[in-house]
Every structure is written in structure tokens, then in C-alpha cells.
Design a protein around this motif. Structure first.
Motif, PDB file in Angstrom:
ATOM      1  N   GLY A 133       0.785  -1.223   0.000  1.00 29.44           N
ATOM      2  CA  GLY A 133       0.000   0.000   0.000  1.00 29.44           C
ATOM      3  C   GLY A 133       0.818   1.274   0.000  1.00 29.44           C
ATOM      4  N   LEU A 134       2.105   1.168  -0.317  1.00 32.18           N
ATOM      5  CA  LEU A 134       2.968   2.352  -0.320  1.00 32.18           C
ATOM      6  C   LEU A 134       2.826   3.148  -1.611  1.00 32.18           C
ATOM      7  CD1 LEU A 134       6.233   0.801   1.186  1.00 32.18           C
ATOM      8  CD2 LEU A 134       4.542   2.209   2.365  1.00 32.18           C
ATOM      9  N   ILE A 135       2.578   2.450  -2.700  1.00 29.96           N
ATOM     10  CA  ILE A 135       2.419   3.104  -4.000  1.00 29.96           C
ATOM     11  C   ILE A 135       1.184   2.540  -4.685  1.00 29.96           C
ATOM     12  CG2 ILE A 135       4.879   3.608  -4.318  1.00 29.96           C
ATOM     13  CD1 ILE A 135       5.087   1.100  -6.030  1.00 29.96           C
ATOM     14  N   HIS A 136       0.812   3.197  -5.779  1.00 34.03           N
ATOM     15  CA  HIS A 136      -0.395   2.781  -6.492  1.00 34.03           C
ATOM     16  C   HIS A 136      -0.145   2.886  -7.995  1.00 34.03           C
ATOM     17  CE1 HIS A 136      -4.598   2.272  -7.503  1.00 34.03           C
ATOM     18  NE2 HIS A 136      -4.547   3.384  -8.227  1.00 34.03           N
ATOM     19  N   SER A 137      -0.641   1.933  -8.731  1.00 34.81           N
ATOM     20  CA  SER A 137      -0.526   1.979 -10.190  1.00 34.81           C
ATOM     21  C   SER A 137      -1.914   1.913 -10.818  1.00 34.81           C
ATOM     22  CB  SER A 137       0.327   0.804 -10.699  1.00 34.81           C
ATOM     23  OG  SER A 137      -0.351  -0.430 -10.483  1.00 34.81           O
ATOM     24  N   GLU A 138      -1.977   2.390 -12.049  1.00 33.96           N
ATOM     25  CA  GLU A 138      -3.188   2.226 -12.856  1.00 33.96           C
ATOM     26  C   GLU A 138      -2.950   1.071 -13.820  1.00 33.96           C
ATOM     27  OE1 GLU A 138      -5.791   3.921 -12.173  1.00 33.96           O
ATOM     28  OE2 GLU A 138      -4.927   5.462 -10.868  1.00 33.96           O
ATOM     29  N   ARG A 139      -3.963   0.739 -14.573  1.00 36.60           N
ATOM     30  CA  ARG A 139      -3.825  -0.312 -15.567  1.00 36.60           C
ATOM     31  C   ARG A 139      -4.034   0.258 -16.963  1.00 36.60           C
ATOM     32  NH1 ARG A 139      -1.552  -5.274 -13.951  1.00 36.60           N
ATOM     33  NH2 ARG A 139      -2.001  -5.482 -11.722  1.00 36.60           N
ATOM     34  N   ASN A 140      -3.151  -0.131 -17.859  1.00 33.72           N
ATOM     35  CA  ASN A 140      -3.294   0.272 -19.248  1.00 33.72           C
ATOM     36  C   ASN A 140      -4.539  -0.386 -19.834  1.00 33.72           C
ATOM     37  OD1 ASN A 140      -3.016   0.239 -22.181  1.00 33.72           O
ATOM     38  ND2 ASN A 140      -0.932   0.988 -21.844  1.00 33.72           N
ATOM     39  N   ASN A 141      -5.451   0.419 -20.377  1.00 32.01           N
ATOM     40  CA  ASN A 141      -6.713  -0.111 -20.895  1.00 32.01           C
ATOM     41  C   ASN A 141      -6.518  -1.064 -22.067  1.00 32.01           C
ATOM     42  OD1 ASN A 141      -8.235   1.326 -19.028  1.00 32.01           O
ATOM     43  ND2 ASN A 141      -8.344   3.145 -20.358  1.00 32.01           N
ATOM     44  N   GLU A 142      -5.423  -0.888 -22.778  1.00 37.70           N
ATOM     45  CA  GLU A 142      -5.204  -1.701 -23.971  1.00 37.70           C
ATOM     46  C   GLU A 142      -4.623  -3.076 -23.656  1.00 37.70           C
ATOM     47  OE1 GLU A 142      -2.812   0.532 -26.623  1.00 37.70           O
ATOM     48  OE2 GLU A 142      -4.303   2.143 -26.892  1.00 37.70           O
ATOM     49  N   ASN A 143      -3.671  -3.125 -22.707  1.00 32.94           N
ATOM     50  CA  ASN A 143      -3.009  -4.423 -22.439  1.00 32.94           C
ATOM     51  C   ASN A 143      -3.100  -4.873 -20.981  1.00 32.94           C
ATOM     52  OD1 ASN A 143      -1.088  -2.780 -21.130  1.00 32.94           O
ATOM     53  ND2 ASN A 143       0.167  -2.651 -22.996  1.00 32.94           N
ATOM     54  N   GLY A 144      -3.632  -4.034 -20.102  1.00 34.73           N
ATOM     55  CA  GLY A 144      -3.794  -4.425 -18.702  1.00 34.73           C
ATOM     56  C   GLY A 144      -2.536  -4.318 -17.861  1.00 34.73           C
ATOM     57  N   TYR A 145      -1.446  -3.833 -18.462  1.00 38.65           N
ATOM     58  CA  TYR A 145      -0.191  -3.720 -17.717  1.00 38.65           C
ATOM     59  C   TYR A 145      -0.245  -2.535 -16.745  1.00 38.65           C
ATOM     60  CZ  TYR A 145       1.900  -6.975 -21.093  1.00 38.65           C
ATOM     61  OH  TYR A 145       2.195  -8.075 -21.857  1.00 38.65           O
ATOM     62  N   ARG A 146       0.580  -2.622 -15.682  1.00 38.82           N
ATOM     63  CA  ARG A 146       0.688  -1.509 -14.745  1.00 38.82           C
ATOM     64  C   ARG A 146       1.302  -0.284 -15.426  1.00 38.82           C
ATOM     65  NH1 ARG A 146       2.037  -5.940 -11.481  1.00 38.82           N
ATOM     66  NH2 ARG A 146       1.085  -5.974  -9.387  1.00 38.82           N
ATOM     67  N   VAL A 147       0.775   0.887 -15.071  1.00 42.45           N
ATOM     68  CA  VAL A 147       1.405   2.138 -15.488  1.00 42.45           C
ATOM     69  C   VAL A 147       1.514   3.034 -14.256  1.00 42.45           C
ATOM     70  CG1 VAL A 147       0.700   2.066 -17.907  1.00 42.45           C
ATOM     71  CG2 VAL A 147      -0.829   3.086 -16.208  1.00 42.45           C
ATOM     72  N   PHE A 148       2.588   3.812 -14.203  1.00 45.98           N
ATOM     73  CA  PHE A 148       2.862   4.656 -13.046  1.00 45.98           C
ATOM     74  C   PHE A 148       2.975   6.112 -13.473  1.00 45.98           C
ATOM     75  CE2 PHE A 148       4.265   0.450 -11.955  1.00 45.98           C
ATOM     76  CZ  PHE A 148       3.921   0.300 -10.623  1.00 45.98           C
ATOM     77  N   THR A 149       2.472   6.987 -12.615  1.00 43.33           N
ATOM     78  CA  THR A 149       2.571   8.424 -12.860  1.00 43.33           C
ATOM     79  C   THR A 149       3.880   8.960 -12.304  1.00 43.33           C
ATOM     80  OG1 THR A 149       1.516   8.981 -10.762  1.00 43.33           O
ATOM     81  CG2 THR A 149       0.056   8.628 -12.675  1.00 43.33           C
ATOM     82  N   ILE A 150       4.180  10.209 -12.647  1.00 44.46           N
ATOM     83  CA  ILE A 150       5.370  10.859 -12.108  1.00 44.46           C
ATOM     84  C   ILE A 150       5.276  10.948 -10.584  1.00 44.46           C
ATOM     85  CG2 ILE A 150       6.647  13.045 -12.021  1.00 44.46           C
ATOM     86  CD1 ILE A 150       5.890  13.478 -14.938  1.00 44.46           C
ATOM     87  N   HIS A 151       4.075  11.209 -10.081  1.00 44.29           N
ATOM     88  CA  HIS A 151       3.878  11.312  -8.628  1.00 44.29           C
ATOM     89  C   HIS A 151       4.226   9.993  -7.936  1.00 44.29           C
ATOM     90  CE1 HIS A 151       2.252  12.753  -4.852  1.00 44.29           C
ATOM     91  NE2 HIS A 151       1.512  11.664  -4.766  1.00 44.29           N
ATOM     92  N   GLU A 152       3.803   8.886  -8.521  1.00 46.78           N
ATOM     93  CA  GLU A 152       4.110   7.584  -7.930  1.00 46.78           C
ATOM     94  C   GLU A 152       5.593   7.268  -8.048  1.00 46.78           C
ATOM     95  OE1 GLU A 152       1.999   5.742  -6.094  1.00 46.78           O
ATOM     96  OE2 GLU A 152       0.663   7.459  -6.398  1.00 46.78           O
ATOM     97  N   LEU A 153       6.211   7.744  -9.120  1.00 46.85           N
ATOM     98  CA  LEU A 153       7.658   7.547  -9.275  1.00 46.85           C
ATOM     99  C   LEU A 153       8.402   8.268  -8.167  1.00 46.85           C
ATOM    100  CD1 LEU A 153      10.193   6.604 -10.727  1.00 46.85           C
ATOM    101  CD2 LEU A 153       9.990   8.592 -12.235  1.00 46.85           C
ATOM    102  N   ARG A 154       7.946   9.453  -7.798  1.00 49.28           N
ATOM    103  CA  ARG A 154       8.577  10.164  -6.677  1.00 49.28           C
ATOM    104  C   ARG A 154       8.553   9.302  -5.424  1.00 49.28           C
ATOM    105  NH1 ARG A 154       8.131  16.526  -6.518  1.00 49.28           N
ATOM    106  NH2 ARG A 154       7.830  17.037  -8.702  1.00 49.28           N
ATOM    107  N   LYS A 155       7.410   8.685  -5.182  1.00 45.03           N
ATOM    108  CA  LYS A 155       7.288   7.820  -4.004  1.00 45.03           C
ATOM    109  C   LYS A 155       8.270   6.648  -4.090  1.00 45.03           C
ATOM    110  CE  LYS A 155       2.404   8.729  -2.979  1.00 45.03           C
ATOM    111  NZ  LYS A 155       1.065   8.108  -2.817  1.00 45.03           N
TER     112      LYS A 155
END
Length: 238
Positions: free
Chosen positions: A144-166
Motif C-alpha cells: 500500500g505504499l504506491i499505487h498503479s493504474e492499468r493500461n486499458n489496452e493491455n492491462g499492464y501496470r502504469v505509473f505516474t510521475i507522482h508515484e515515481l517520486r514515491k
């Protein structure tokens, strides 16, 4: 002078089993035996044990073991390069901690190490940027330290710049902050841009690196004493 294993174990506050293990791992010079087949140690063995114990406090175990084996076989130069590489790594880590702290405080965060940031970075991309394994990122997300979204096309994790900072904060402080809840609070401060505790934590991380560096140099001092004895023994044989 000759010393029994028990005498050396007492002096170094270790077990005779530990001394035997170092011997079996070929980390010390060959151990002579009495006519009754009892092993005994000489001053060079004592210095070898002292060197191993202090090196293990500041360097990685495989590196210490390999360096000691190199010295035993007379390849002292290579042993020095192994130790030197570890010191290079600690310097690189300090520079990384300094760099990441400045970057986190910056409102403009377009690049890191010439890599352009986006809000749709893959787990492989953020892992490479942060210098960690993808398995570590998955673990941090599970905690629960970070959070990712899922790419709608392939279902893979994607991370924002904000999550990268974390991720960069976690990767820099994971050896200093041991409890998940403490890390979560620190990341909350990152969300609210309250950098006071974050800066304190980074300072603590740097202090730990400073302490490790001091211990490394103490290890080098003992290593040089051991090398001097090893060279003297080699000269006698020649």
C-alpha cells in the motif's frame, strides 16, 4: 607466538566454530597443527580474523570473502580493487540520495538521468529509473505504499510521475526506515509537500552512509596490517 582456537575466539568474542568456518572458506592462511594434530594460530591468523570481522561490518559478505581469498593466493592487487569497488558504490549511493532529495523538492520533474518522465510509465521503466527490481515495486504496491493504474489496452501496470517520486523515496530510505507505517507517514508528507520529515529522513540516510564509510576505512586499516604480514610471510618462503 602460538594461540589455541579458544584463545582467539575469546579475544574476538566469537565462537571457535566461526573461526573454523573462516578457515574452511579459505579466508585465512593455512593453519598449522601440533604433533598431536591440534590446530594452532599464529599472529598472521589473528590479524586475518580481525580483518574479516571489521570488513564484514562495512562491506558485502561475498566481497569480503573473495578479497580474503585473493590475498591468500597472493593476488593482493585484485583484492584491493574489490574493496575499492565497494567504496565507489557507497559514494554513488550518497550522490543518488542527494540528487533524489533535490529532485523531490523540485516542482519541475521532467527528467532523471536523461530519461523523460510521463504519467504512463511501465513498471520496467520506473524500476530502471529508481535502480530497483520490479519485484520490489510489486511488493511496495502490495504493502500500500504506491499505487498503479492499468493500461486499458493491455492491462499492464502504469505509473505516474507522482508515484515515481514515491518509489524514489522508498528506494532511497528503505535501509533507514524499517517499518511500513513510518514509510506511509513519510509518503503522506510527500503528498502534502511537507518536506521537513522527508529531509530529516534523507539526512539520516546520509549519516548512515557516513558511518558505513568510516567503518570501511577502519576495515582498510586492518586489511593493510594483514597484507603487510602476508607479504612478510611470502618473502620468507621465497
Amino acid at each position: 607466538m602460538k594461540y589455541t582456537p579458544a584463545q582467539i575466539a575469546n579475544q574476538l568474542n566469537v565462537s571457535t566454530t566461526t573461526l573454523r568456518r573462516y578457515e574452511e572458506q579459505n579466508l585465512i592462511p593455512d593453519v598449522p597443527r601440533t604433533p598431536s594434530n591440534h590446530r594452532y594460530y599464529l599472529p598472521i591468523h589473528i590479524q586475518a580474523f580481525i580483518t574479516i570481522r571489521i570488513l564484514l561490518k562495512g562491506y558485502e559478505i561475498p566481497v569480503v570473502y573473495e578479497a580474503m581469498r585473493k590475498i591468500k593466493t597472493g593476488d593482493i592487487k585484485q583484492a584491493f580493487w574489490l574493496i575499492n569497488n565497494q567504496q565507489y558504490k557507497i559514494e554513488a549511493e550518497k550522490m543518488r540520495v542527494d540528487e533524489i532529495l533535490l529532485m523531490i523538492q523540485s516542482t519541475d520533474f521532467p527528467k532523471y538521468k536523461n530519461v523523460t518522465m510521463t504519467d504512463k510509465m511501465s513498471i520496467g521503466e520506473v524500476a530502471e529509473i529508481a535502480g530497483v527490481n520490479t519485484s520490489s515495486i510489486r511488493h511496495w504496491e502490495k504493502e500500500g505504499l504506491i499505487h498503479s493504474e492499468r493500461n486499458n489496452e493491455n492491462g499492464y501496470r502504469v505509473f505516474t510521475i507522482h508515484e515515481l517520486r514515491k518509489i524514489l523515496v522508498i528506494s532511497s530510505l528503505r535501509k533507514t526506515i524499517y517499518y511500513i507505517e513510518h514509510m506511509k507517514k513519510l509518503l503522506d508528507n510527500l503528498d502534502t509537500k511537507n518536506y521537513t520529515q522527508i529531509e530529516q529522513s534523507f539526512q539520516l540516510a546520509k549519516e548512515k552512509l557516513h558511518t558505513q564509510l568510516m567503518i570501511q576505512f577502519e576495515g582498510i586499516a586492518e586489511l593493510m596490517k594483514y597484507v603487510k604480514l602476508a607479504r612478510m610471510e611470502q618473502a620468507k618462503r621465497e
